[in-house]
Design a protein around this motif. Sequence first.
Motif, PDB file in Angstrom:
ATOM      1  N   CYS A  47      45.959 -44.898   8.158  1.00  0.00           N
ATOM      2  CA  CYS A  47      45.402 -44.220   6.988  1.00  0.00           C
ATOM      3  C   CYS A  47      45.279 -42.723   7.254  1.00  0.00           C
ATOM      4  CB  CYS A  47      44.032 -44.810   6.655  1.00  0.00           C
ATOM      5  SG  CYS A  47      43.210 -44.000   5.269  1.00  0.00           S
ATOM      6  N   ARG A  48      45.616 -41.949   6.248  1.00  0.00           N
ATOM      7  CA  ARG A  48      45.452 -40.494   6.340  1.00  0.00           C
ATOM      8  C   ARG A  48      45.217 -39.940   4.943  1.00  0.00           C
ATOM      9  NH1 ARG A  48      50.603 -43.053   6.575  1.00  0.00           N
ATOM     10  NH2 ARG A  48      52.156 -41.864   5.448  1.00  0.00           N
ATOM     11  N   ASN A  49      44.612 -38.747   4.902  1.00  0.00           N
ATOM     12  CA  ASN A  49      44.426 -38.129   3.600  1.00  0.00           C
ATOM     13  C   ASN A  49      45.606 -37.215   3.278  1.00  0.00           C
ATOM     14  OD1 ASN A  49      43.709 -35.777   5.105  1.00  0.00           O
ATOM     15  ND2 ASN A  49      41.545 -36.241   4.914  1.00  0.00           N
ATOM     16  N   ASN A  50      45.687 -36.807   2.025  1.00  0.00           N
ATOM     17  CA  ASN A  50      46.742 -35.889   1.591  1.00  0.00           C
ATOM     18  C   ASN A  50      46.490 -34.511   2.190  1.00  0.00           C
ATOM     19  OD1 ASN A  50      47.400 -38.032  -0.073  1.00  0.00           O
ATOM     20  ND2 ASN A  50      47.301 -36.859  -1.972  1.00  0.00           N
ATOM     21  N   TRP A  51      47.513 -33.700   2.147  1.00  0.00           N
ATOM     22  CA  TRP A  51      47.330 -32.284   2.430  1.00  0.00           C
ATOM     23  C   TRP A  51      46.284 -31.777   1.444  1.00  0.00           C
ATOM     24  CZ3 TRP A  51      49.428 -29.832   6.500  1.00  0.00           C
ATOM     25  CH2 TRP A  51      50.546 -30.399   7.101  1.00  0.00           C
ATOM     26  N   HIS A  52      45.418 -30.905   1.913  1.00  0.00           N
ATOM     27  CA  HIS A  52      44.407 -30.335   1.032  1.00  0.00           C
ATOM     28  C   HIS A  52      43.899 -29.009   1.580  1.00  0.00           C
ATOM     29  CE1 HIS A  52      42.161 -32.861   3.902  1.00  0.00           C
ATOM     30  NE2 HIS A  52      41.084 -32.110   3.671  1.00  0.00           N
ATOM     31  N   ILE A  53      43.220 -28.269   0.707  1.00  0.00           N
ATOM     32  CA  ILE A  53      42.681 -26.946   1.056  1.00  0.00           C
ATOM     33  C   ILE A  53      41.235 -26.881   0.581  1.00  0.00           C
ATOM     34  CG2 ILE A  53      42.878 -24.450   0.720  1.00  0.00           C
ATOM     35  CD1 ILE A  53      45.865 -24.929   0.012  1.00  0.00           C
ATOM     36  N   HIS A  54      40.361 -26.366   1.433  1.00  0.00           N
ATOM     37  CA  HIS A  54      38.979 -26.087   1.055  1.00  0.00           C
ATOM     38  C   HIS A  54      38.916 -24.606   0.676  1.00  0.00           C
ATOM     39  CE1 HIS A  54      37.760 -29.959   2.690  1.00  0.00           C
ATOM     40  NE2 HIS A  54      38.549 -29.683   3.729  1.00  0.00           N
ATOM     41  N   HIS A  55      38.713 -24.337  -0.608  1.00  0.00           N
ATOM     42  CA  HIS A  55      38.658 -22.960  -1.105  1.00  0.00           C
ATOM     43  C   HIS A  55      37.208 -22.488  -1.176  1.00  0.00           C
ATOM     44  CE1 HIS A  55      42.881 -22.789  -2.273  1.00  0.00           C
ATOM     45  NE2 HIS A  55      42.757 -23.981  -2.847  1.00  0.00           N
ATOM     46  N   ALA A  56      37.004 -21.193  -1.068  1.00  0.00           N
ATOM     47  CA  ALA A  56      35.688 -20.585  -1.260  1.00  0.00           C
ATOM     48  C   ALA A  56      35.847 -19.078  -1.329  1.00  0.00           C
ATOM     49  CB  ALA A  56      34.750 -20.951  -0.116  1.00  0.00           C
ATOM     50  N   LYS A  96      45.621 -25.056   4.593  1.00  0.00           N
ATOM     51  CA  LYS A  96      46.194 -26.331   4.142  1.00  0.00           C
ATOM     52  C   LYS A  96      46.292 -27.253   5.350  1.00  0.00           C
ATOM     53  CE  LYS A  96      50.298 -28.128   1.751  1.00  0.00           C
ATOM     54  NZ  LYS A  96      51.552 -27.759   1.072  1.00  0.00           N
ATOM     55  N   HIS A  97      45.779 -28.494   5.210  1.00  0.00           N
ATOM     56  CA  HIS A  97      45.710 -29.403   6.356  1.00  0.00           C
ATOM     57  C   HIS A  97      45.569 -30.852   5.893  1.00  0.00           C
ATOM     58  CE1 HIS A  97      41.520 -28.936   5.191  1.00  0.00           C
ATOM     59  NE2 HIS A  97      41.274 -30.064   5.837  1.00  0.00           N
ATOM     60  N   TRP A  98      45.663 -31.757   6.861  1.00  0.00           N
ATOM     61  CA  TRP A  98      45.360 -33.177   6.642  1.00  0.00           C
ATOM     62  C   TRP A  98      44.775 -33.738   7.928  1.00  0.00           C
ATOM     63  CZ3 TRP A  98      47.383 -37.233   9.457  1.00  0.00           C
ATOM     64  CH2 TRP A  98      48.502 -36.962  10.248  1.00  0.00           C
ATOM     65  N   HIS A  99      44.139 -34.914   7.818  1.00  0.00           N
ATOM     66  CA  HIS A  99      43.632 -35.619   8.991  1.00  0.00           C
ATOM     67  C   HIS A  99      43.625 -37.107   8.707  1.00  0.00           C
ATOM     68  CE1 HIS A  99      39.651 -34.642   6.957  1.00  0.00           C
ATOM     69  NE2 HIS A  99      40.296 -33.519   6.776  1.00  0.00           N
ATOM     70  N   GLY A 100      43.714 -37.907   9.770  1.00  0.00           N
ATOM     71  CA  GLY A 100      43.726 -39.346   9.594  1.00  0.00           C
ATOM     72  C   GLY A 100      43.936 -40.083  10.898  1.00  0.00           C
ATOM     73  N   ALA A 101      44.060 -41.395  10.789  1.00  0.00           N
ATOM     74  CA  ALA A 101      44.164 -42.280  11.950  1.00  0.00           C
ATOM     75  C   ALA A 101      45.576 -42.325  12.513  1.00  0.00           C
ATOM     76  CB  ALA A 101      43.738 -43.699  11.552  1.00  0.00           C
ATOM     77  N   ALA A 102      45.652 -42.665  13.798  1.00  0.00           N
ATOM     78  CA  ALA A 102      46.935 -42.990  14.413  1.00  0.00           C
ATOM     79  C   ALA A 102      47.408 -44.333  13.846  1.00  0.00           C
ATOM     80  CB  ALA A 102      46.784 -43.068  15.932  1.00  0.00           C
ATOM     81  N   LYS A 103      48.679 -44.616  14.007  1.00  0.00           N
ATOM     82  CA  LYS A 103      49.257 -45.849  13.453  1.00  0.00           C
ATOM     83  C   LYS A 103      48.606 -47.111  14.005  1.00  0.00           C
ATOM     84  CE  LYS A 103      53.476 -43.437  13.683  1.00  0.00           C
ATOM     85  NZ  LYS A 103      54.118 -43.023  14.871  1.00  0.00           N
ATOM     86  N   ASP A 104      48.158 -47.045  15.261  1.00  0.00           N
ATOM     87  CA  ASP A 104      47.669 -48.239  15.953  1.00  0.00           C
ATOM     88  C   ASP A 104      46.178 -48.182  16.280  1.00  0.00           C
ATOM     89  OD1 ASP A 104      47.765 -46.191  17.772  1.00  0.00           O
ATOM     90  OD2 ASP A 104      48.826 -47.332  19.316  1.00  0.00           O
ATOM     91  N   SER A 105      45.424 -47.327  15.581  1.00  0.00           N
ATOM     92  CA  SER A 105      44.012 -47.179  15.928  1.00  0.00           C
ATOM     93  C   SER A 105      43.151 -46.903  14.698  1.00  0.00           C
ATOM     94  CB  SER A 105      43.828 -46.022  16.917  1.00  0.00           C
ATOM     95  OG  SER A 105      42.471 -45.819  17.226  1.00  0.00           O
ATOM     96  N   TRP A 106      41.982 -47.519  14.673  1.00  0.00           N
ATOM     97  CA  TRP A 106      40.964 -47.100  13.722  1.00  0.00           C
ATOM     98  C   TRP A 106      40.544 -45.695  14.141  1.00  0.00           C
ATOM     99  CZ3 TRP A 106      38.311 -49.909   9.766  1.00  0.00           C
ATOM    100  CH2 TRP A 106      38.793 -51.204   9.562  1.00  0.00           C
TER     101      TRP A 106
END
Length: 136
Positions: A47-56, A96-106
């Motif tokens: 599982c991973r999230n989409n590319w995204h940006i935190h604006h401010a 712009k970034h994303w984060h998430g799990a490795a294929k074989d790990s929670w």
Amino acid sequence: MERKELSIFPMGNTNDGFAQYFTGQSYLNMLSLKQVVIGNVTFEPGCRNNWHIHHADKGGGQILLVTAGRGYYQAWGEEARDLHPGDVVNIPRGVKHWHGAAKDSWFAHLAIEVPAENGSNEWLELVSDEEYGKLK
């Protein structure tokens, strides 16, 4: 897939409110909504999230405190970074970034929203299976 409690912070319920921005199943437990917003985000393997940006206009961005499993963080134009418990990722506003799990790990992290003036999140394209599949 069997649901697991990975850290001392309960993983919460399925992350239905943001499911459209994730590939795979994630779980969200909001730990704080006052002063500083902190969520415990848990990712099933792959599982991973989409590319995204935190604006401010001022302040803003995000801090990730990795609490369990193995995962990745990648900023646009950079190589993905392997993440393990105890790792800290400081994400400045506008990156712009994303984060998430490795294929074989929670994978689990605390997501801390850095206080911001006129802060918002912009959700972008998903991380392709081809791009993700190149990670070890």
